[in-house]
Design a protein around this motif. Structure first.
Motif, short mmCIF file in Angstrom:
data_model
loop_
_atom_site.label_atom_id
_atom_site.label_comp_id
_atom_site.label_asym_id
_atom_site.label_seq_id
_atom_site.Cartn_x
_atom_site.Cartn_y
_atom_site.Cartn_z
N LEU A 192 -13.29 16.74 2.81
CA LEU A 192 -12.29 17.81 2.81
C LEU A 192 -10.94 17.37 3.37
CD1 LEU A 192 -14.36 20.94 3.89
CD2 LEU A 192 -13.84 20.10 1.60
N CYS A 193 -10.92 16.40 4.27
CA CYS A 193 -9.66 16.00 4.91
C CYS A 193 -9.48 14.49 4.88
CB CYS A 193 -9.62 16.49 6.36
SG CYS A 193 -9.98 18.23 6.58
N PRO A 194 -9.53 13.84 3.71
CA PRO A 194 -9.36 12.39 3.67
C PRO A 194 -7.90 11.99 3.78
CG PRO A 194 -9.66 13.19 1.46
CD PRO A 194 -9.75 14.40 2.37
N MET A 195 -7.66 10.81 4.37
CA MET A 195 -6.29 10.31 4.46
C MET A 195 -5.71 10.01 3.09
SD MET A 195 -3.82 9.41 6.53
CE MET A 195 -4.53 9.11 8.14
N ALA A 196 -6.58 9.66 2.13
CA ALA A 196 -6.10 9.30 0.79
C ALA A 196 -5.46 10.46 0.06
CB ALA A 196 -7.26 8.75 -0.04
N ALA A 197 -5.71 11.69 0.53
CA ALA A 197 -5.19 12.85 -0.17
C ALA A 197 -3.69 13.05 0.03
CB ALA A 197 -5.92 14.11 0.30
N TYR A 198 -3.08 12.26 0.91
CA TYR A 198 -1.67 12.50 1.22
C TYR A 198 -0.72 11.68 0.35
CZ TYR A 198 -3.42 15.07 5.19
OH TYR A 198 -4.08 15.97 5.97
N HIS A 199 -1.25 10.92 -0.60
CA HIS A 199 -0.43 10.28 -1.63
C HIS A 199 0.70 9.47 -1.00
CE1 HIS A 199 0.47 9.79 -5.83
NE2 HIS A 199 1.74 10.06 -5.62
N LEU A 200 0.32 8.38 -0.29
CA LEU A 200 1.30 7.59 0.44
C LEU A 200 1.81 6.39 -0.35
CD1 LEU A 200 -0.41 7.55 3.95
CD2 LEU A 200 1.36 9.09 3.11
N GLN A 201 1.25 6.17 -1.55
CA GLN A 201 1.71 5.03 -2.33
C GLN A 201 3.18 5.20 -2.70
OE1 GLN A 201 -0.16 2.50 -2.68
NE2 GLN A 201 -2.19 3.30 -2.20
N GLY A 202 3.92 4.14 -2.55
CA GLY A 202 5.33 4.17 -2.91
C GLY A 202 6.27 4.52 -1.77
N CYS A 203 5.72 4.85 -0.59
CA CYS A 203 6.57 5.18 0.56
C CYS A 203 7.03 3.89 1.23
CB CYS A 203 5.81 6.04 1.56
SG CYS A 203 5.28 7.63 0.90
N ASP A 204 8.27 3.89 1.73
CA ASP A 204 8.75 2.73 2.45
C ASP A 204 8.28 2.79 3.91
OD1 ASP A 204 10.44 4.53 3.79
OD2 ASP A 204 12.12 4.12 2.44
N GLN A 205 8.69 1.79 4.69
CA GLN A 205 8.20 1.69 6.06
C GLN A 205 8.63 2.86 6.92
OE1 GLN A 205 9.14 -2.04 7.95
NE2 GLN A 205 8.78 -1.25 10.00
N HIS A 206 9.87 3.30 6.78
CA HIS A 206 10.35 4.42 7.59
C HIS A 206 9.61 5.71 7.22
CE1 HIS A 206 13.62 2.25 9.53
NE2 HIS A 206 13.93 1.71 8.36
N GLN A 207 9.38 5.92 5.94
CA GLN A 207 8.66 7.12 5.52
C GLN A 207 7.22 7.10 6.01
OE1 GLN A 207 9.33 6.71 1.30
NE2 GLN A 207 11.03 8.18 1.30
N PRO A 213 -3.05 -5.04 0.37
CA PRO A 213 -2.78 -4.69 -1.03
C PRO A 213 -2.99 -3.20 -1.27
CG PRO A 213 -4.17 -6.63 -0.88
CD PRO A 213 -4.06 -6.08 0.50
N SER A 214 -2.32 -2.68 -2.28
CA SER A 214 -2.37 -1.25 -2.54
C SER A 214 -3.78 -0.76 -2.84
CB SER A 214 -1.45 -0.89 -3.72
OG SER A 214 -1.83 -1.62 -4.88
N ASN A 215 -4.60 -1.59 -3.50
CA ASN A 215 -5.94 -1.14 -3.84
C ASN A 215 -6.93 -1.31 -2.69
OD1 ASN A 215 -5.70 -3.96 -4.12
ND2 ASN A 215 -7.51 -4.06 -5.41
N LEU A 216 -6.49 -1.92 -1.58
CA LEU A 216 -7.36 -2.10 -0.42
C LEU A 216 -6.86 -1.34 0.80
CD1 LEU A 216 -8.42 -5.88 -0.48
CD2 LEU A 216 -9.71 -3.88 -1.22
N ARG A 217 -5.87 -0.48 0.62
CA ARG A 217 -5.33 0.22 1.79
C ARG A 217 -6.33 1.22 2.36
NH1 ARG A 217 0.94 0.84 -0.35
NH2 ARG A 217 1.63 -1.16 0.52
N GLY A 218 -7.09 1.85 1.49
CA GLY A 218 -8.14 2.73 2.00
C GLY A 218 -9.19 1.96 2.76
N VAL A 219 -9.56 0.77 2.28
CA VAL A 219 -10.52 -0.08 2.99
C VAL A 219 -9.96 -0.52 4.33
CG1 VAL A 219 -11.85 -2.22 2.85
CG2 VAL A 219 -11.50 -0.85 0.80
N SER A 220 -8.67 -0.84 4.36
CA SER A 220 -8.04 -1.25 5.61
C SER A 220 -8.10 -0.14 6.65
CB SER A 220 -6.59 -1.66 5.34
OG SER A 220 -5.92 -1.97 6.53
N LEU A 221 -7.79 1.08 6.24
CA LEU A 221 -7.89 2.21 7.17
C LEU A 221 -9.33 2.49 7.57
CD1 LEU A 221 -5.24 4.65 5.62
CD2 LEU A 221 -5.00 3.20 7.64
N HIS A 222 -10.28 2.20 6.67
CA HIS A 222 -11.69 2.33 7.02
C HIS A 222 -12.07 1.36 8.13
CE1 HIS A 222 -12.43 5.34 4.19
NE2 HIS A 222 -12.78 4.63 3.15
N PHE A 223 -11.63 0.11 8.00
CA PHE A 223 -11.92 -0.88 9.04
C PHE A 223 -11.26 -0.49 10.37
CE2 PHE A 223 -13.05 -3.88 5.57
CZ PHE A 223 -14.24 -4.35 6.10
#
Length: 575
Positions: free
Chosen positions: A170-185, A457-467
């Motif tokens: 119900l509350c996954p981090m992936a739901a916030y659509h962070l792809q394409g954001c720069d460092q400040h965002q 990498p973009s396709n491993l960002r969820g895995v990185s947050l999991h670790f």
């Protein structure tokens, strides 16, 4: 909040242009707006109800274990710390199980049922709160100790599994659509995200503190009632298709597969084969006899560079878990009275949250002001180093406060119906150590999330947050392990059942020393995490690896195990 296209909607066919008239499209926009509003409201209620049940259990567990179940102080602290760690780990494990085995809807329903089952078992263990009467006969009904323990641990495990499914689905981090954001965002998002989480925790703690003070006996009934409300909201989100719809495929399994295949090929190389490679992970590549494409292996090699960061968060999390364990015991054995009013122990937890609520907007303001190239904020690695130093200083102050606490004369204080002999030192003298841990959290947690997101990498960002989440949960278990080891090494002196008769300050001094060493170790390697320019905006057109991939492109396509989902474009964003 997540964009509306990240969720299942009944109007998805309109957004794909099947209906060409203008009238249906004008209707779809208000529907999407209402759908998005429903998602926001439901997620807020889920967060509120879930945290109320979680903190309602954590805030009362040490009192319950020591006074009702007769546990010693170190046993109660270990149980509480392990429960927190299990609640942190289960979202990763249950989320993976939902994606690969039973499906998200089935797992969510099972977890909601487990959550209610667990929260309903805990009042059974505590019942009755006092002797009760049937007609004119006084009835004393109490469970046998072994029955209490079985029900108690069964309830805790069920609640931890339920929390895992609810948080993951119900509350996954992936739901916030962070792809394409720069460092400040990204930094702005993580600052405000954790600010809202801690604001929610503050509201919950204040509510729990009021209930503990006024109607404490009803708290055991409010927790399962809140779990029922949580289940109803979850059912509503599933029925109306408001849950997040992730992309298919498991990068976590691919990552673990690369590690296992590399180990297997290393064993074969040691026994039979010859030839060297630059990294042991390279043996999982197809051109070296492995099963995975070069793109997949190179992505995992980038992820491996973050493992020292994850490892050095373990001891830091062990320090943070002192709030519901060691610091809680200190507060419980201090004078909680303020002008004759007995303060709940949960109030001190609110003090540790206040620095996060204050510093997050300030950091956001600095992030906005220092966006020009000439003005640069300290790197996230610097913030992590400062946060680790604050955690070490907090443990040092806890040891000093413990010495002063024991020097004060003792007074009687009633907690949960039991009279305790506690120090006359006011609990507010423990405020600096709580504040320092709050400052550490404001610095460390958003910075770790930012580094884990940007340097993978973009396709491993969820895995990185999991670790990263696994390191947080592992840190909780490390804290319990340290309590267990130091208790037996010192013969119970470092973590005494009666704090006035032992030397708990030595436990805090040991923890401060270990944390100081941990801070120096991270400071030595922090330079590798300083440059976050290798994010989505950085290209790889002139890298050596990019040219090498082009050379292998022709031969790699003939391998059956070539991962066609990993495109060259995604690799460019990594390099």
């Amino acid at each position: 909040m997540p964009p509306i296209d990240a969720f299942d909607t009944h109007d998805s066919h309109l957004s794909h242009g099947i209906c060409t008239s203008s009238y249906p499209r004008t209707i779809s926009k208000p529907r999407k707006a209402r759908k998005k509003l429903q998602v926001i409201i439901c997620v807020l209620f889920v967060e509120l109800f879930e945290r109320f049940t979680f903190f309602g259990i954590v805030c009362n567990m040490i009192l319950f274990c020591t006074i009702k179940l007769g546990y010693s102080s170190y046993q109660a602290a270990m149980v509480n710390t392990c429960f927190v760690g299990a609640s942190v780990l289960t979202p990763v494990l249950v989320g993976w199980f939902a994606e690969t085995c039973l499906g998200r809807t089935t797992v969510l329903c099972l977890c909601a049922l487990l959550h209610f089952f667990g929260t309903a078992l805990l009042p059974v263990v505590a019942f009755p709160f006092e002797d009760f009467y049937i007609n004119t006969h006084n009835i004393v009904h109490r469970l046998e100790p072994h029955e209490q323990h079985i029900l108690f641990y069964t309830g805790l495990v069920a609640v931890a599994l339920g929390i895992g499914g609810i948080r993951a689905i119900l509350c996954p981090m992936a739901a916030y659509h962070l792809q394409g954001c720069d460092q400040h965002q990204l930094l702005s998002f993580f600052n405000w995200f954790y600010w809202l989480v801690n604001l929610n925790s503050t509201v919950v703690f204040l509510g729990i503190a009021y209930i503990q003070q006024s109607i404490a006996k009803n708290l055991c009934f409010l927790i399962p009632f809140t779990s029922v409300l949580l289940a109803l909201v979850a059912i509503h989100m599933v029925h109306n298709k408001l849950t997040f719809r992730p992309k298919k495929g498991s990068s976590l399994l691919t990552t673990l597969g690369v590690f296992l295949n590399s180990l297997k090929m290393c064993c074969l190389h040691y026994r039979h084969l010859s030839g060297d490679v630059a990294s042991w992970l390279d043996r999982a590549k197809e051109n070296n006899g492995g099963r995975y494409s070069e793109t997949s292996v190179e992505n995992v090699k980038v992820l491996v560079k973050l493992f020292p960061l994850y490892g050095l968060q373990l001891l830091y999390r062990a320090c943070i878990t002192q709030i519901p364990s060691g610091y809680y015991l200190q507060t419980m054995h201090s004078n909680l009275k303020l002008n004759g009013f007995l303060l709940p122990v949960a109030v001190m937890k609110v003090i540790s949250i206040l620095p996060v609520l204050i510093l997050a907007p300030l950091l956001e303001l600095l992030n906005t002001c220092y966006q020009s190239p000439k003005k640069m904020l300290p790197s996230p690695a610097t913030f992590i180093t400062m946060g680790h130093a604050c955690a070490a200083l907090s443990a040092l102050l806890a040891g000093i406060s413990e010495i002063h606490r024991k020097d004060r004369p003792q007074v009687e204080q009633t907690l949960s119906g039991k009279v305790l002999h506690v120090s006359s030192m006011t609990c507010f003298q423990l405020t600096p150590q709580y504040i320092l841990l709050g400052v550490a959290e404001a610095f460390v947690t958003p910075a770790c999330s930012l580094i884990s997101f940007c340097l993978t990498p973009s396709n491993l960002r969820g895995v990185s947050l999991h670790f990263l989440t696994l390191s947080y949960g592992g840190g909780c278990f490390l804290g319990a392990f340290l309590i267990h080891v130091l208790y037996f090494v010192s013969g119970g002196n470092f973590y005494p059942n009666n704090l006035s008769s032992g030397n708990m300050e030595r436990f805090f001094f040991t923890l401060a020393t270990l944390m100081a060493i941990n801070t120096l170790a991270f400071w030595r390697i922090s330079q590798r995490y300083t440059d976050l320019s290798v994010d989505l905006s950085s290209g790889a057109g002139h890298s050596h690896l990019y040219e090498k991939l082009l050379q292998y492109k022709t031969c790699l396509r003939f391998y059956d195990t070539f991962d066609r989902s990993d495109t060259l474009t995604s690799m460019e964003t990594v390099l």
